[in-house]
Design a protein around this motif. Structure first.
Motif, PDB file in Angstrom:
ATOM      1  N   SER A  38       2.040   9.984 -17.080  1.00 41.84           N
ATOM      2  CA  SER A  38       2.456   9.118 -15.977  1.00 41.84           C
ATOM      3  C   SER A  38       1.237   8.393 -15.431  1.00 41.84           C
ATOM      4  O   SER A  38       0.193   9.022 -15.177  1.00 41.84           O
ATOM      5  N   ILE A  39       1.363   7.089 -15.247  1.00 36.66           N
ATOM      6  CA  ILE A  39       0.256   6.273 -14.731  1.00 36.66           C
ATOM      7  C   ILE A  39       0.801   5.338 -13.651  1.00 36.66           C
ATOM      8  O   ILE A  39       2.018   5.134 -13.546  1.00 36.66           O
ATOM      9  N   GLN A  40      -0.108   4.757 -12.884  1.00 37.37           N
ATOM     10  CA  GLN A  40       0.292   3.753 -11.898  1.00 37.37           C
ATOM     11  C   GLN A  40      -0.469   2.463 -12.173  1.00 37.37           C
ATOM     12  O   GLN A  40      -1.692   2.428 -12.094  1.00 37.37           O
ATOM     13  N   PRO A  41       0.242   1.382 -12.487  1.00 38.51           N
ATOM     14  CA  PRO A  41      -0.432   0.103 -12.728  1.00 38.51           C
ATOM     15  C   PRO A  41      -0.939  -0.507 -11.415  1.00 38.51           C
ATOM     16  O   PRO A  41      -0.290  -0.406 -10.368  1.00 38.51           O
ATOM     17  N   VAL A  42      -2.086  -1.147 -11.500  1.00 42.64           N
ATOM     18  CA  VAL A  42      -2.694  -1.842 -10.366  1.00 42.64           C
ATOM     19  C   VAL A  42      -3.024  -3.259 -10.815  1.00 42.64           C
ATOM     20  O   VAL A  42      -3.794  -3.453 -11.762  1.00 42.64           O
TER      21      VAL A  42
ATOM     22  N   ASN B 291     -15.401  -0.823  -7.711  1.00 45.37           N
ATOM     23  CA  ASN B 291     -15.884  -0.660  -6.334  1.00 45.37           C
ATOM     24  C   ASN B 291     -14.847  -1.128  -5.322  1.00 45.37           C
ATOM     25  O   ASN B 291     -14.683  -0.521  -4.254  1.00 45.37           O
ATOM     26  N   VAL B 292     -14.142  -2.202  -5.665  1.00 46.01           N
ATOM     27  CA  VAL B 292     -13.133  -2.742  -4.753  1.00 46.01           C
ATOM     28  C   VAL B 292     -11.964  -1.770  -4.609  1.00 46.01           C
ATOM     29  O   VAL B 292     -11.494  -1.493  -3.492  1.00 46.01           O
ATOM     30  N   ILE B 293     -11.461  -1.233  -5.732  1.00 48.25           N
ATOM     31  CA  ILE B 293     -10.355  -0.289  -5.666  1.00 48.25           C
ATOM     32  C   ILE B 293     -10.770   0.973  -4.912  1.00 48.25           C
ATOM     33  O   ILE B 293      -9.982   1.568  -4.161  1.00 48.25           O
ATOM     34  N   ASN B 294     -12.031   1.354  -5.069  1.00 47.67           N
ATOM     35  CA  ASN B 294     -12.523   2.558  -4.398  1.00 47.67           C
ATOM     36  C   ASN B 294     -12.619   2.377  -2.890  1.00 47.67           C
ATOM     37  O   ASN B 294     -12.682   3.364  -2.148  1.00 47.67           O
ATOM     38  N   LEU B 295     -12.656   1.121  -2.408  1.00 52.34           N
ATOM     39  CA  LEU B 295     -12.631   0.878  -0.967  1.00 52.34           C
ATOM     40  C   LEU B 295     -11.255   1.147  -0.371  1.00 52.34           C
ATOM     41  O   LEU B 295     -11.129   1.357   0.843  1.00 52.34           O
ATOM     42  N   LEU B 296     -10.226   1.145  -1.220  1.00 56.11           N
ATOM     43  CA  LEU B 296      -8.859   1.338  -0.747  1.00 56.11           C
ATOM     44  C   LEU B 296      -8.390   2.774  -0.899  1.00 56.11           C
ATOM     45  O   LEU B 296      -7.621   3.274  -0.080  1.00 56.11           O
ATOM     46  N   THR B 297      -8.826   3.420  -1.955  1.00 55.82           N
ATOM     47  CA  THR B 297      -8.407   4.805  -2.194  1.00 55.82           C
ATOM     48  C   THR B 297      -9.485   5.502  -3.012  1.00 55.82           C
ATOM     49  O   THR B 297     -10.151   4.862  -3.840  1.00 55.82           O
ATOM     50  N   PRO B 298      -9.720   6.778  -2.803  1.00 54.25           N
ATOM     51  CA  PRO B 298     -10.733   7.479  -3.609  1.00 54.25           C
ATOM     52  C   PRO B 298     -10.308   7.577  -5.068  1.00 54.25           C
ATOM     53  O   PRO B 298      -9.189   7.978  -5.378  1.00 54.25           O
ATOM     54  N   CYS B 299     -11.190   7.169  -5.949  1.00 63.17           N
ATOM     55  CA  CYS B 299     -10.940   7.225  -7.393  1.00 63.17           C
ATOM     56  C   CYS B 299     -12.273   7.172  -8.118  1.00 63.17           C
ATOM     57  O   CYS B 299     -13.284   6.741  -7.552  1.00 63.17           O
ATOM     58  N   HIS B 300     -12.268   7.589  -9.367  1.00 58.37           N
ATOM     59  CA  HIS B 300     -13.472   7.618 -10.188  1.00 58.37           C
ATOM     60  C   HIS B 300     -13.251   6.797 -11.458  1.00 58.37           C
ATOM     61  O   HIS B 300     -12.178   6.877 -12.076  1.00 58.37           O
ATOM     62  N   THR B 301     -14.261   6.030 -11.811  1.00 58.55           N
ATOM     63  CA  THR B 301     -14.229   5.258 -13.053  1.00 58.55           C
ATOM     64  C   THR B 301     -15.368   5.736 -13.948  1.00 58.55           C
ATOM     65  O   THR B 301     -16.538   5.657 -13.552  1.00 58.55           O
TER      66      THR B 301
ATOM     67  N   PRO C 147       0.818  -1.229   0.000  1.00 55.05           N
ATOM     68  CA  PRO C 147       0.000   0.000   0.000  1.00 55.05           C
ATOM     69  C   PRO C 147       0.840   1.263   0.000  1.00 55.05           C
ATOM     70  O   PRO C 147       0.381   2.317  -0.479  1.00 55.05           O
ATOM     71  N   ARG C 148       2.071   1.181   0.482  1.00 56.41           N
ATOM     72  CA  ARG C 148       2.925   2.368   0.497  1.00 56.41           C
ATOM     73  C   ARG C 148       3.413   2.743  -0.895  1.00 56.41           C
ATOM     74  O   ARG C 148       3.913   3.855  -1.104  1.00 56.41           O
ATOM     75  N   SER C 149       3.292   1.830  -1.839  1.00 53.06           N
ATOM     76  CA  SER C 149       3.717   2.138  -3.210  1.00 53.06           C
ATOM     77  C   SER C 149       2.711   3.009  -3.941  1.00 53.06           C
ATOM     78  O   SER C 149       3.000   3.481  -5.050  1.00 53.06           O
TER      79      SER C 149
ATOM     80  N   TRP D 149      -0.149  -2.793  -5.755  1.00 58.16           N
ATOM     81  CA  TRP D 149       0.212  -1.493  -6.321  1.00 58.16           C
ATOM     82  C   TRP D 149       1.627  -1.565  -6.879  1.00 58.16           C
ATOM     83  O   TRP D 149       2.568  -1.872  -6.168  1.00 58.16           O
ATOM     84  N   LEU D 150       1.764  -1.297  -8.167  1.00 57.89           N
ATOM     85  CA  LEU D 150       3.070  -1.271  -8.820  1.00 57.89           C
ATOM     86  C   LEU D 150       3.603   0.157  -8.868  1.00 57.89           C
ATOM     87  O   LEU D 150       2.812   1.102  -8.781  1.00 57.89           O
ATOM     88  N   PRO D 151       4.899   0.334  -8.985  1.00 59.11           N
ATOM     89  CA  PRO D 151       5.459   1.691  -9.063  1.00 59.11           C
ATOM     90  C   PRO D 151       4.926   2.439 -10.288  1.00 59.11           C
ATOM     91  O   PRO D 151       4.602   1.835 -11.315  1.00 59.11           O
ATOM     92  N   PRO D 152       4.811   3.764 -10.194  1.00 61.93           N
ATOM     93  CA  PRO D 152       4.345   4.560 -11.340  1.00 61.93           C
ATOM     94  C   PRO D 152       5.267   4.402 -12.547  1.00 61.93           C
ATOM     95  O   PRO D 152       6.470   4.172 -12.418  1.00 61.93           O
ATOM     96  N   VAL D 153       4.669   4.525 -13.728  1.00 59.34           N
ATOM     97  CA  VAL D 153       5.393   4.387 -14.987  1.00 59.34           C
ATOM     98  C   VAL D 153       5.124   5.631 -15.830  1.00 59.34           C
ATOM     99  O   VAL D 153       3.983   6.093 -15.923  1.00 59.34           O
ATOM    100  N   SER D 154       6.175   6.181 -16.430  1.00 60.40           N
ATOM    101  CA  SER D 154       6.046   7.364 -17.271  1.00 60.40           C
ATOM    102  C   SER D 154       6.393   7.022 -18.712  1.00 60.40           C
ATOM    103  O   SER D 154       7.204   6.123 -18.977  1.00 60.40           O
ATOM    104  N   ARG D 155       5.785   7.743 -19.634  1.00 64.63           N
ATOM    105  CA  ARG D 155       6.059   7.515 -21.055  1.00 64.63           C
ATOM    106  C   ARG D 155       7.364   8.203 -21.434  1.00 64.63           C
ATOM    107  O   ARG D 155       7.606   9.361 -21.084  1.00 64.63           O
ATOM    108  N   GLN D 156       8.192   7.476 -22.156  1.00 64.21           N
ATOM    109  CA  GLN D 156       9.490   7.999 -22.578  1.00 64.21           C
ATOM    110  C   GLN D 156       9.335   8.877 -23.813  1.00 64.21           C
ATOM    111  O   GLN D 156       8.336   8.814 -24.538  1.00 64.21           O
TER     112      GLN D 156
END
Length: 415
Positions: free
Chosen positions: A182-186, A100-110, A79-81, A223-230
């Motif tokens: 920049s995105i963060q894979p889940v 709905n499951v991801i939204n239980l862990l952190t606020p986000c909108h789909t 979770p710290r990632s 939670w995977l580390p964030p990834v940026s486009r080169q």
């Protein structure tokens, strides 16, 4: 990318094939039905609590505990990632309730990209997009949302459809990766005992009832580390890179199978499903001897040929089978034969004496002709039914006139 069989990526059966698991499911069924009824009652209260409480850590904790009572257990790794500055989460898609499951862990909108709008969209936890139709307009609206300060991150599923989460990932669509650099894979894993997580063409409401029926459904979120486009990297290359990262984390493979491929495969399976016939019709006895000596595919083609034969009895079986081998669809073959796309000679169903007597009986006068009721096979079921009924009526009148002229009867005597 490795190509994995499309059959391995989806569950087309809800119940297991294993006899032991099927027996356990039958034993558990009374308990599951009672549990489902209780959870439906509790689910209403969970919905009301989630609507009453404002967005906060306390609300997410209470709803998460109540969802565990409903059988939806959520666990997360690293979770710290999770990067609080990320504006876009990219996740693989397994069930109808992943957002709905991801939204239980952190606020986000789909965003709701397709399906019901209004109250149903809001009740399911989706964000309704008020913009013009079209992927370009939706992309611009979401891009403006991501650039707005203070808004929760977006959660998108670039697969655009669900899989069983055991074999591979659908090919990622590139448009979500155009929203931010920049995105963060889940990575999401979902496990459930006794029955499949989802089946194609099953509604979200039916999936919710099955979720209430089973003892539990466990969601593992990583939670995977964030990834940026080169620099110089295209959106599709960026999407493929993120797909490979998620596939490696989940122990799956990246495929080139798309949502459209899944829909086409489901459509083909709908036509391939063998249909049993309880009635015996002329010509089916000879077909039965042929079916016994054929393989699985030929057996299916033979059954489909008999269905076409029932509608077009004058067309030889070999002509029908030849067209079915190309189309693999009963309706398309009937359309081809009615539109004379294939040469369809009349089938000789009697002896040569019978044929010669017919020719001699019509040699003295003009031969009656049959005109099809429709120039083309209707596209809708209603049009096809009407066209078929008119064709049957024309064939019946032709056979009746032929019988009257052959036996020298009057019109009134034939009634």
């Amino acid at each position: 990318m490795e190509n994995r069989g499309i059959e391995d990526m989806f569950d087309f059966r809800r119940v297991p094939k294993d006899a032991v698991l099927l027996l356990l499911l039958l034993i558990y069924s009374p308990v599951g039905i009672c549990l489902m009824l209780i959870r439906i009652f509790l689910g209403v209260h969970v919905f009301l609590v989630s609507c009453a409480l404002p967005e906060s850590f306390v609300r997410r904790f209470i709803v998460r505990v109540m969802c565990s009572v409903l059988g939806m257990h959520v666990r997360q790794n690293n979770p710290r990632s999770r990067d609080r500055n990320t504006k876009l989460y990219i996740c693989n898609h397994v069930t109808e309730f992943d957002h709905n499951v991801i939204n239980l862990l952190t606020p986000c909108h789909t965003p709701q990209l397709e399906g019901s709008t209004g109250f149903v969209c809001w009740a399911r936890g989706f964000m309704e997009i008020h913009s013009a139709s079209g992927q370009g307009a939706i992309g611009e609206s979401l891009q403006r949302y991501c650039s707005t300060e203070g808004t929760p991150p977006l959660l998108l599923f670039p697969e655009e459809d669900t899989t069983n989460g055991r074999a591979g990932l659908l090919k990622f669509s590139c448009w979500p990766f155009s929203l931010t650099d920049s995105i963060q894979p889940v990575a999401l894993r979902v496990t459930r005992p006794l029955i499949a997580l989802s089946t194609p063409e099953s509604s979200w409401l039916m999936e919710l009832l099955w979720t209430f029926f089973v003892p539990c459904t466990v969601y593992h979120v990583s939670w995977l580390p964030p990834v940026s486009r080169q620099d110089g990297e295209s959106m599709q290359e960026f999407a493929n890179k993120v797909q490979e990262l998620l596939a490696g984390e989940l122990g799956l493979v990246s495929t080139k199978i798309t949502k459209a491929d899944k829909a086409e495969h489901i459509k083909r399976k709908r036509h391939i499903v063998p249909q049993t016939s309880t009635s015996v019709r002329p010509g089916s006895i000879g077909l039965g001897f042929m079916v016994q000596s054929l393989g699985t595919d030929d057996h299916r083609i033979a059954k489909m040929a008999q269905q076409v034969k029932d509608v077009l009895p004058h067309v030889p079986l070999n002509v029908i089978a030849k067209d079915l081998a190309k189309t693999n669809c009963v309706d398309t073959t009937i359309t081809n034969l009615l539109e004379n796309k294939e040469e369809s000679p009349m089938e000789a169903t009697g002896t040569s004496t019978f044929g010669s007597s017919m020719n001699s009986s019509y040699s003295s006068g003009p031969a009656p002709t049959i005109t099809p009721a429709a120039k083309s096979f209707g596209r809708s079921p209603v049009d096809r039914h009407l066209s078929l009924q008119e064709r049957k009526e024309a064939l019946y009148n032709f056979a009746r006139r032929r019988y009257i002229e052959k036996h020298g009867l009057d019109e009134e005597d034939s009634h």
